[in-house]
Design a protein around this motif. Structure first.
Motif, short mmCIF file in Angstrom:
data_model
loop_
_atom_site.label_atom_id
_atom_site.label_comp_id
_atom_site.label_asym_id
_atom_site.label_seq_id
_atom_site.Cartn_x
_atom_site.Cartn_y
_atom_site.Cartn_z
N GLU A 268 -10.32 -0.88 8.89
CA GLU A 268 -10.97 -2.19 9.26
C GLU A 268 -10.28 -3.64 8.82
N LEU A 269 -9.10 -3.23 8.00
CA LEU A 269 -8.26 -4.49 7.66
C LEU A 269 -7.10 -3.83 7.05
N ASN A 270 -5.76 -4.15 7.71
CA ASN A 270 -4.40 -3.85 7.41
C ASN A 270 -3.80 -5.03 7.14
N MET A 271 -2.63 -4.82 6.34
CA MET A 271 -1.92 -6.06 5.91
C MET A 271 -0.52 -5.22 5.09
N LYS A 272 0.70 -6.06 5.27
CA LYS A 272 1.64 -5.75 4.62
C LYS A 272 1.69 -5.89 2.99
N VAL A 273 2.30 -5.31 2.22
CA VAL A 273 2.35 -5.45 0.75
C VAL A 273 3.70 -5.31 0.49
N CYS A 274 4.10 -5.93 -0.82
CA CYS A 274 5.05 -5.47 -1.71
C CYS A 274 4.82 -4.83 -2.64
N VAL A 275 5.61 -3.59 -3.02
CA VAL A 275 5.35 -2.94 -4.49
C VAL A 275 6.63 -2.92 -5.19
N GLY A 276 6.30 -2.38 -6.37
CA GLY A 276 7.49 -2.43 -7.38
C GLY A 276 8.85 -1.87 -6.82
N GLU A 277 9.54 -2.51 -7.67
CA GLU A 277 11.08 -2.09 -7.31
C GLU A 277 11.22 -0.61 -7.54
N GLY A 278 12.18 0.03 -6.64
CA GLY A 278 12.07 1.68 -6.85
C GLY A 278 13.59 2.05 -7.00
N ARG A 279 13.65 3.10 -7.83
CA ARG A 279 15.19 3.68 -7.86
C ARG A 279 15.82 4.24 -6.57
N ASN A 280 15.00 4.32 -5.42
CA ASN A 280 15.86 4.64 -4.34
C ASN A 280 15.83 3.52 -3.17
N LYS A 281 15.70 2.37 -3.56
CA LYS A 281 15.42 1.38 -2.78
C LYS A 281 16.43 1.20 -1.59
N ASP A 282 17.81 1.80 -1.74
CA ASP A 282 18.78 1.61 -0.75
C ASP A 282 18.85 2.98 0.06
N TYR A 283 17.92 4.04 -0.40
CA TYR A 283 17.74 5.23 0.46
C TYR A 283 19.16 6.08 0.21
N THR B 289 11.76 -5.24 6.05
CA THR B 289 11.38 -3.63 6.27
C THR B 289 11.10 -3.27 4.95
N MET B 290 11.97 -3.35 3.97
CA MET B 290 11.84 -2.65 2.59
C MET B 290 11.37 -3.68 1.78
N ARG B 291 10.20 -3.36 1.42
CA ARG B 291 9.31 -4.36 0.59
C ARG B 291 9.20 -3.79 -1.05
N ALA B 292 10.17 -3.11 -1.34
CA ALA B 292 9.99 -2.78 -2.88
C ALA B 292 10.66 -3.73 -3.83
N GLN C 223 0.85 10.40 16.91
CA GLN C 223 2.47 10.23 16.77
C GLN C 223 2.75 10.50 15.34
N LEU C 224 3.57 11.24 14.88
CA LEU C 224 3.94 11.31 13.29
C LEU C 224 4.64 10.41 12.89
N GLN C 225 4.40 9.55 11.83
CA GLN C 225 5.02 8.45 11.21
C GLN C 225 5.59 8.91 10.18
N VAL C 226 7.17 8.35 9.96
CA VAL C 226 7.72 8.83 8.92
C VAL C 226 8.37 7.66 7.93
N ARG C 227 8.18 7.80 6.82
CA ARG C 227 8.79 6.59 6.03
C ARG C 227 9.79 7.40 4.91
N PRO C 228 11.10 6.20 4.69
CA PRO C 228 12.02 6.95 3.65
C PRO C 228 11.33 7.01 2.18
N ASP C 229 12.05 7.51 1.39
CA ASP C 229 11.65 8.02 0.04
C ASP C 229 11.94 7.16 -0.88
N VAL C 230 11.31 5.77 -0.99
CA VAL C 230 11.73 4.49 -1.68
C VAL C 230 11.84 5.06 -3.03
#
Length: 513
Positions: free
Chosen positions: A279-294, A422-425, A489-496
C-alpha cells in the motif's frame, strides 16, 4: 446374604478392572513383532533373517545406538524414542516390507530440486544397506543381520528427521551463522521431530511437507531451468543465488500479520504490506556494507567466506513493533561516529559543532565554549555530543522508534541526494526514509496525531515531541536477493553485505564440500 453379594460384587469389579487394565496396557504397547524374522525373510528371501527375533535384536540395537550416537544430528531425540519404545525398529518393520523406503529415497534423490545435496540425507548409505539385505552372501550370520537392521533403522530415523526439518524450517539456523540477525525464527523441537515416528505412509507425508509458497515454487522453476541466467551474473552465480534464497524461504521467520512494514536491505526499499499487497513503497538508505562495491561474488567462494564478519555500520536483520514517532528529534551521537567523524571535523574547523547545532557535554554538563577545546584521539571518551533539532539534524524532522538491541530506527534525513543513487548502503546503520511524512500518515492515519506531526515538521525549530502510535505496527528488516514480483518476473539484487556468500558457505559445508 448381604456379605455374599458384597464379596461377589467386589470380585466382579476387580475382574473388570483387571481386564480393562490389561487391555489398556496391551493397546499402548508396541507390537511384539514375533514375526519379525519371517517378514524380513519374506521380503528379501535371505535366509539369514529367519532367525531374527525382537529379543535378540533389542540389545544389539541398543549397543549400535550408543556407538553411533555422536553421528546423529538429533541424537537425544532419537535415543529417547527408542529407549522409551523398547528398541523397536519401527521404520524397518513398517516401511521396508512395503517398499516405502524406496519412496523415501526418491524424495531424497530429488533434494537438488530444493537446492540441497542428496548427500545431506545419507541417501547412498541407505541404498547400500538395502542392497545388502537382498544379498544372500552380504550378511554372514544373525548377529550381523541385527547390526545391519540397527544401522538401517538409525539411518532412516536420522535422515527423515533431517529432511522434515529441512523442508519445514531450513537446513541452516540463521541465528548461528549471522552476527547481526535478530529476527524471531522458529526452529524444530523434540516434539516436532518425534512426529516422524508416527508416519504410516511416506508418500502422503512427504508430499504434505513440500514447501508450497508461490515465491518458493517460482525460484524452484528457475533453478530447474538450465537456460535461466540472472542479469549480470554467470550461470554458476545464478544457481548459487537461487539456492541461498530457497533456503531463506524455508526459514520460519516470515510475517504472520496482515499489515506490516518490511525493509529489504539489498533492494533499498520499504513497503507497507496489507493483505499481501504493497500500500506504500519508498526508497530507503541502509547501513554501509562490507561489499558495497560488489567485488565479492558467489563465483569466488572459498572456505573462509562462511564466517560472517559484518562491517560496523551494517543494518541488522530484525523484527519488532514500531511504537512511536519523535518529531524534531535530538541525535545522541554514538561514540564511534563522534571519534571517526565529528571530532575530525572539529579539528579542522573549531566552529563546525556550533554551525551543525551540536552540543558538547562533559560529565553530563553542557560545555559553553566547545570551540576552545583542543580535540585529540581520546576526546570521544571524554565528551558526549548531541545534535539539536533543526534543518541540519542528521535524523531530519522525524524518526520512528521500535525496540531492538542494535539501537536502530527509521528516520528522515536532510541528505536527499543518495536517494537518487542505485547503491544506497550509505548510512551509519539506521534506515533513512525517502518519504517520511507519507510513512507517518500511513502509520497514524488521518486525525489529530498526524495533524500535529505535520504542524511540528513544518516549524523551523521545535522541541522534541514523542507521539505514540494509535496501534503498534510490525516491522521486519530482512535480506532477500531474489524474488518474483507481481508481474511474475524474477527480481535479483546484488549481495551488498555478502550474506549470500556466508549462507552458501554453510550449505556447502553440510554437503561435505
Amino acid at each position: 446374604m448381604i456379605n455374599y453379594i458384597f464379596k461377589k460384587n467386589n470380585c466382579t469389579v476387580y475382574a473388570v478392572l483387571l481386564f480393562l487394565a490389561t487391555f489398556t496396557f496391551q493397546g499402548c504397547k508396541k507390537p511384539a513383532r514375533s514375526d519379525m524374522g519371517a517378514q524380513l525373510f519374506k521380503k528379501t528371501n535371505n535366509k539369514v533373517f529367519k532367525d531374527v527375533t525382537p529379543d535378540g535384536f533389542a540389545p544389539v540395537f541398543e549397543d549400535v545406538l550408543n556407538q553411533e550416537k555422536s553421528k546423529l544430528n538429533n541424537a537425544n531425540t532419537i535415543s529417547a524414542y527408542y529407549h522409551k519404545n523398547g528398541f523397536d525398529p519401527i521404520f524397518v518393520m513398517e516401511h521396508f516390507p512395503n517398499d516405502d523406503v524406496k519412496t523415501l529415497l526418491t524424495y531424497y534423490n530429488n533434494a537438488n530440486n530444493h537446492g540441497l545435496d542428496p548427500k545431506i540425507f545419507q541417501t547412498a548409505q541407505i541404498d547400500t544397506l538395502l542392497h545388502t539385505f537382498y544379498n544372500k552372501k552380504g550378511i554372514k550370520d544373525v548377529n550381523e543381520a541385527y547390526r545391519d537392521i540397527a544401522h538401517l533403522e538409525l539411518l532412516l530415523a536420522n535422515s527423515l528427521i533431517n529432511y522434515s526439518n529441512a523442508m519445514q524450517f531450513g537446513v541452516i539456523n540463521p541465528r548461528r551463522i549471522y552476527a547481526r540477525y535478530f529476527t524471531q525464527t522458529k526452529r524444530p523441537d523434540s516434539t516436532f521431530m518425534t512426529h516422524v515416528f508416527d508416519v504410516r505412509s511416506f508418500k502422503p507425508y512427504l508430499d504434505s511437507i513440500q514447501p508450497k509458497n508461490p515465491q518458493y515454487i517460482a525460484i524452484q522453476k528457475a533453478l530447474a531451468d538450465a537456460n535461466y541466467i540472472a542479469p549480470g551474473l554467470t550461470r554458476q552465480e545464478t544457481q548459487r543465488l537461487l539456492v541461498v534464497n530457497l533456503e531463506r524461504l524455508r526459514w520460519q521467520n516470515k510475517p504472520t500479520e496482515n499489515r506490516y512494514v518490511i525493509v529489504n536491505i539489498p533492494d533499498f526499499q520499504l513497503n507497507i504490506m496489507n493483505g499481501g499487497h504493497s500500500e506504500l513503497n519508498m526508497k530507503v538508505c541502509v547501513g554501509e556494507g562490507r561489499n558495497k562495491d560488489y567485488t565479492n561474488t558467489l563465483v569466488e567462494y572459498d572456505e573462509s567466506d562462511k564466517v560472517d564478519r559484518p562491517f560496523s555500520r551494517e543494518t541488522p536483520q530484525l523484527n519488532s513493533m514500531i511504537n512511536e514517532a519523535q518529531v524534531n528529534p535530538v541525535w545522541n551521537i554514538p561514540e564511534s561516529i563522534a571519534s571517526k567523524e565529528i571530532i575530525t571535523e572539529a579539528q579542522k574547523d573549531p566552529y563546525y559543532l556550533s554551525n551543525k547545532n551540536i552540543n558538547v557535554y562533559k560529565d553530563g554538563k553542557l560545555v559553553d565554549d566547545p570551540e576552545t577545546i583542543t580535540w585529540d584521539d581520546n576526546s570521544a571518551s571524554e565528551y558526549s555530543f548531541k545534535q539539536q533539532p533543526g534543518s541540519d539534524n542528521a535524523l531530519g524532522k522525524i524518526k520512528f522508534l521500535f525496540p531492538n538491541k542494535s539501537s536502530v530506527y527509521l528516520h528522515d534525513t536532510p541528505a536527499k541526494e543518495p536517494f537518487n543513487q542505485t547503491m544506497r548502503a550509505v548510512s551509519h546503520g539506521c534506515v533513512r526514509l525517502e518519504k517520511p511524512l507519507d510513512f507517518a500518515k500511513a502509520l497514524f492515519g488521518d486525525g489529530e496525531k498526524y495533524n500535529l506531526i505535520e504542524k511540528l515538521v513544518s516549524e523551523d525549530k521545535s522541541e522534541p515531541t514523542d507521539i505514540a502510535l494509535p496501534k503498534k505496527m510490525p516491522i521486519y528488516i530482512t535480506y532477500i536477493t531474489c524474488w518474483e514480483d507481481e508481474n511474475g518476473q524474477l527480481q535479483v539484487r546484488p549481495d551488498v553485505y555478502g550474506l549470500d556468500i556466508v549462507l552458501y558457505g554453510h550449505l556447502q559445508k553440510l554437503s561435505g564440500v
